[in-house]
Design a protein around this motif. Sequence first.
Motif, mmCIF file in Angstrom:
data_model
loop_
_atom_site.group_PDB
_atom_site.id
_atom_site.type_symbol
_atom_site.label_atom_id
_atom_site.label_comp_id
_atom_site.label_asym_id
_atom_site.label_seq_id
_atom_site.Cartn_x
_atom_site.Cartn_y
_atom_site.Cartn_z
ATOM 1 N N ASP A 43 -53.126 59.943 -48.472
ATOM 2 C CA ASP A 43 -52.106 60.343 -49.438
ATOM 3 C C ASP A 43 -51.566 61.699 -48.989
ATOM 4 N N SER A 57 -48.039 43.235 -53.895
ATOM 5 C CA SER A 57 -48.078 44.511 -54.614
ATOM 6 C C SER A 57 -47.115 45.503 -53.952
ATOM 7 N N ILE A 115 -47.524 48.566 -52.953
ATOM 8 C CA ILE A 115 -48.078 49.307 -51.810
ATOM 9 C C ILE A 115 -48.183 48.404 -50.577
ATOM 10 N N VAL A 169 -44.103 54.529 -51.497
ATOM 11 C CA VAL A 169 -44.393 53.547 -52.542
ATOM 12 C C VAL A 169 -43.842 54.053 -53.873
ATOM 13 N N GLN A 170 -43.106 53.190 -54.555
ATOM 14 C CA GLN A 170 -42.617 53.523 -55.893
ATOM 15 C C GLN A 170 -43.720 53.171 -56.886
ATOM 16 N N ALA A 171 -44.451 54.165 -57.338
ATOM 17 C CA ALA A 171 -45.547 53.973 -58.288
ATOM 18 C C ALA A 171 -45.056 54.319 -59.689
ATOM 19 N N ARG A 180 -44.890 57.880 -54.175
ATOM 20 C CA ARG A 180 -46.108 58.290 -53.456
ATOM 21 C C ARG A 180 -45.878 58.038 -51.975
#
Length: 158
Positions: free
Chosen positions: A96, A124, A126, A141-143, A148
């Motif tokens: 991360d 998913s 990710i 990644v659209q969290a 993220r």
Amino acid sequence: MATIPITKRGAEKLKEELQRLKTVERPAVIQAIAEARAQGDLSENAEYESAKEHQGFIEGRIAEIESKLSSAQVIEPSSVDAGGRVVFGATVELEDEDSGAAVTYQIVGEDEADLKLGLINISSPIARALIGKEEGDVAVVQAPGGERRYEVVAVKYL
């Protein structure tokens, strides 16, 4: 009919569940229905209604598993050679970019996914962001909590 990717381990897990449903669960619910029928009036027999409902669930799950297995494309991750790219079945080590936390995920089919075990569903967010990436690439990644960013540290085919 479209094929559904699944790992060899996932296919075995589905086959085991199908075997259990057919050899253990189905006979048990048939016995429960027979016992409930023996009690007499079916119109006010909660045990009978419950057993019939459970039977419907079991038969539905059997049909679902058989359908998935018939359209499954079984992939053995250790035999995949994608040249270091992230593909279905790959195990990916990520970092991360914000927190520096390291995580490892394997990209698997929907029936195999278990985040606690590091198994993420191919569909998913990710996994979709990781597909096609290589070591050193950054996946965005659209969290739910916002964007993220993960750096791909290693890609393995285990």
